[in-house]
Motif scaffolding. Structure first.
Motif, PDB file in Angstrom:
ATOM      1  N   ILE A 130     -10.570   8.646  -2.384  1.00  0.00           N
ATOM      2  CA  ILE A 130     -11.605   9.419  -1.677  1.00  0.00           C
ATOM      3  C   ILE A 130     -12.797   8.528  -1.340  1.00  0.00           C
ATOM      4  N   LEU A 131     -13.241   7.703  -2.273  1.00  0.00           N
ATOM      5  CA  LEU A 131     -14.370   6.809  -2.017  1.00  0.00           C
ATOM      6  C   LEU A 131     -14.048   5.782  -0.939  1.00  0.00           C
ATOM      7  N   LEU A 132     -12.854   5.220  -0.982  1.00  0.00           N
ATOM      8  CA  LEU A 132     -12.454   4.247   0.047  1.00  0.00           C
ATOM      9  C   LEU A 132     -12.338   4.897   1.419  1.00  0.00           C
ATOM     10  N   THR A 133     -11.822   6.088   1.486  1.00  0.00           N
ATOM     11  CA  THR A 133     -11.690   6.796   2.757  1.00  0.00           C
ATOM     12  C   THR A 133     -13.060   7.096   3.346  1.00  0.00           C
ATOM     13  N   ALA A 160     -17.869   3.190   7.702  1.00  0.00           N
ATOM     14  CA  ALA A 160     -19.131   2.472   7.613  1.00  0.00           C
ATOM     15  C   ALA A 160     -18.883   0.963   7.554  1.00  0.00           C
ATOM     16  N   PHE A 161     -17.857   0.551   6.866  1.00  0.00           N
ATOM     17  CA  PHE A 161     -17.520  -0.859   6.787  1.00  0.00           C
ATOM     18  C   PHE A 161     -17.068  -1.383   8.146  1.00  0.00           C
ATOM     19  N   ASN A 162     -16.340  -0.574   8.896  1.00  0.00           N
ATOM     20  CA  ASN A 162     -15.900  -0.952  10.229  1.00  0.00           C
ATOM     21  C   ASN A 162     -17.101  -1.169  11.149  1.00  0.00           C
ATOM     22  N   ASP A 163     -18.107  -0.291  11.070  1.00  0.00           N
ATOM     23  CA  ASP A 163     -19.323  -0.459  11.874  1.00  0.00           C
ATOM     24  C   ASP A 163     -20.040  -1.756  11.496  1.00  0.00           C
ATOM     25  N   THR A 164     -20.059  -2.074  10.226  1.00  0.00           N
ATOM     26  CA  THR A 164     -20.695  -3.306   9.773  1.00  0.00           C
ATOM     27  C   THR A 164     -19.990  -4.521  10.363  1.00  0.00           C
ATOM     28  N   ILE A 165     -18.685  -4.496  10.378  1.00  0.00           N
ATOM     29  CA  ILE A 165     -17.919  -5.602  10.956  1.00  0.00           C
ATOM     30  C   ILE A 165     -18.217  -5.728  12.448  1.00  0.00           C
ATOM     31  N   MET A 176      -5.032   8.871 -15.199  1.00  0.00           N
ATOM     32  CA  MET A 176      -4.779   7.806 -14.233  1.00  0.00           C
ATOM     33  C   MET A 176      -4.711   8.360 -12.820  1.00  0.00           C
ATOM     34  N   LEU A 177      -4.043   9.484 -12.607  1.00  0.00           N
ATOM     35  CA  LEU A 177      -3.941  10.084 -11.273  1.00  0.00           C
ATOM     36  C   LEU A 177      -5.299  10.557 -10.767  1.00  0.00           C
ATOM     37  N   ILE A 178      -6.108  11.125 -11.649  1.00  0.00           N
ATOM     38  CA  ILE A 178      -7.447  11.566 -11.244  1.00  0.00           C
ATOM     39  C   ILE A 178      -8.302  10.356 -10.856  1.00  0.00           C
ATOM     40  N   THR A 179      -8.221   9.291 -11.598  1.00  0.00           N
ATOM     41  CA  THR A 179      -8.972   8.072 -11.276  1.00  0.00           C
ATOM     42  C   THR A 179      -8.538   7.517  -9.922  1.00  0.00           C
ATOM     43  N   LEU A 180      -7.246   7.446  -9.672  1.00  0.00           N
ATOM     44  CA  LEU A 180      -6.742   6.961  -8.383  1.00  0.00           C
ATOM     45  C   LEU A 180      -7.188   7.868  -7.238  1.00  0.00           C
ATOM     46  N   LEU A 181      -7.197   9.163  -7.459  1.00  0.00           N
ATOM     47  CA  LEU A 181      -7.642  10.109  -6.444  1.00  0.00           C
ATOM     48  C   LEU A 181      -9.106   9.877  -6.091  1.00  0.00           C
TER      49      LEU A 181
END
Length: 187
Positions: A23-26, A31-36, A14-19
């Motif tokens: 990382i993917l969200l960070t 890139a999402f901010n530029d899209t907005i 579970m901790l590895i999955t959350l990590l």
């Protein structure tokens, strides 16, 4: 009786999955901010183009002069394009909203921190045939904090048509050009 193994995640899994998710969200957030921010510029340009087209159509339909101007309060022309815009039937064709003239449409400020400026004129005025009598060959520039490299622009032709500006340089530099063919300058 034999014991059956329980299914599920261990704490370590579970901790590895959350990590991995963090990382993917960070990595994806900038890139999402530029899209907005890009979408805010496009929405602002489309809103302005729609307002200009509506004002031009009203001028033709009413067979009268219609003026479009920047307006922070929606009741007077103050060239504050970033705060909003209005258009009205301009009975005396002076470019100012007088007591006997009525606002036909008020547009709110551009979304987010989008700066809007008009170069070449302070208003756009359409005659009864839809031609731009004031503001022809002028450019609306929309920028955010990223500057001219990400900016959008609309040019108003003498026929009154508003069109999206492009980079017309012989060697493209990635910055759209104004009606005169120069790189846009953010307001």
């Amino acid at each position: 009786m034999p014991r059956r193994a329980q299914g599920g995640f261990t704490l370590v899994e579970m901790l590895i999955t959350l990590l991995v998710v963090v990382i993917l969200l960070t990595a994806g957030a900038p890139a999402f901010n530029d899209t907005i921010m890009n979408n805010r510029l496009v929405v602002g340009a489309n809103s302005l183009a729609g307002m200009l087209a509506s004002a031009r159509a009203e001028a033709i339909a009413r067979r009268a002069t219609v003026t479009v101007c920047g307006s922070s309060a929606g009741t007077t022309c103050d060239a504050a394009w970033s705060s909003g815009a209005i258009f009205f039937v301009d009975n005396d064709a002076d470019g100012a909203l007088d007591a006997d003239e009525t606002v036909l449409k008020h547009s709110a400020a551009s979304p987010g921190a989008v700066g809007v400026g008009l170069s070449g004129a302070t208003t756009v005025r359409y005659g009864s045939q839809g031609f731009a009598t004031t503001g022809a060959n002028s450019t609306f520039v929309l920028c955010d904090k990223r500057g001219a490299a990400y900016g959008k622009a609309l040019t108003v032709s003498s026929t009154g048509r508003a069109s999206v500006a492009t980079d017309t340089d012989t060697i493209p530099d990635g910055i759209v050009d104004d009606a005169a063919g120069n790189n846009i300058v953010c307001p």
